[in-house]
Design a protein around this motif. Structure first.
Motif, mmCIF file in Angstrom:
data_model
loop_
_atom_site.group_PDB
_atom_site.id
_atom_site.type_symbol
_atom_site.label_atom_id
_atom_site.label_comp_id
_atom_site.label_asym_id
_atom_site.label_seq_id
_atom_site.Cartn_x
_atom_site.Cartn_y
_atom_site.Cartn_z
ATOM 1 N N UNK A 186 0.816 -1.219 0.000
ATOM 2 C CA UNK A 186 0.000 0.000 0.000
ATOM 3 C C UNK A 186 0.851 1.270 0.000
ATOM 4 N N UNK A 187 2.138 1.168 0.321
ATOM 5 C CA UNK A 187 2.993 2.349 0.369
ATOM 6 C C UNK A 187 3.701 2.567 -0.962
ATOM 7 N N UNK A 208 -1.407 4.506 -0.199
ATOM 8 C CA UNK A 208 -2.341 4.722 -1.305
ATOM 9 C C UNK A 208 -3.775 4.837 -0.798
ATOM 10 N N UNK A 209 -4.074 4.185 0.339
ATOM 11 C CA UNK A 209 -5.442 4.202 0.851
ATOM 12 C C UNK A 209 -5.701 5.351 1.830
ATOM 13 N N UNK A 210 -4.683 5.788 2.568
ATOM 14 C CA UNK A 210 -4.821 6.899 3.530
ATOM 15 C C UNK A 210 -3.716 7.908 3.231
#
Length: 152
Positions: free
Chosen positions: A118-119, A133-135
């Motif tokens: 996610x990073x 990517x999500x927060x």
């Protein structure tokens, strides 16, 4: 914190006869040489110690008449095990790694294959960072405190 433990040990310190005038100081010097280094016998890094001399040192007759001092010591050890969670401060971020300092002395590196998917690596205002990517507010940069899982 996980990874820190106190261990009671019986030690025998070998001192040169020239150190016999101040045995306590000589023992302190020998034990200080163990600090902040990984020690195989103790399976960890010695962070602090406390000791009591059990027996007045004897000079053993031989070709090299050294003093042998027996003592009991309590050692504070840092010994992380696999699958243990540790906290550290990020000191450097690169595209292929994140460099972390744990307890102010121990260095760890998180390589790009171990960074969660996610990073995403970005450079913003000349600073390297990893952004989720999500927060979007979840950012890893120099100075950030993070938790990491010990692999080996």
């Amino acid at each position: 914190m996980d990874g820190l433990n106190v261990s009671d040990v019986n030690l025998q310190v070998q001192l040169h006869p020239s150190r016999s005038n101040n045995v306590h100081k000589a023992v302190l010097r020998e034990l200080s040489s163990l600090l902040l280094r990984f020690n195989e016998k103790f399976q960890g890094v010695v962070l602090a110690y406390e000791f009591n001399i059990d027996k007045v040192p004897d000079i053993l007759p031989s070709m090299h008449p050294y003093l042998y001092v027996r003592l009991k010591a309590k050692l504070l050890l840092f010994s992380p095990k696999p699958d243990m969670l540790l906290e550290g401060k990020v000191v450097k971020v690169r595209q292929e790694s994140i460099h972390v300092i744990i307890l102010g002395f121990s260095s760890a590196i998180i390589t790009d294959k171990d960074i969660r998917e996610e990073f995403q690596y970005k450079t913003k205002h000349g600073k390297d960072l990893f952004v989720s990517r999500s927060h979007k507010r979840h950012v890893i940069k120099a100075g950030t405190m993070i938790r990491l899982l010990v692999k080996r």
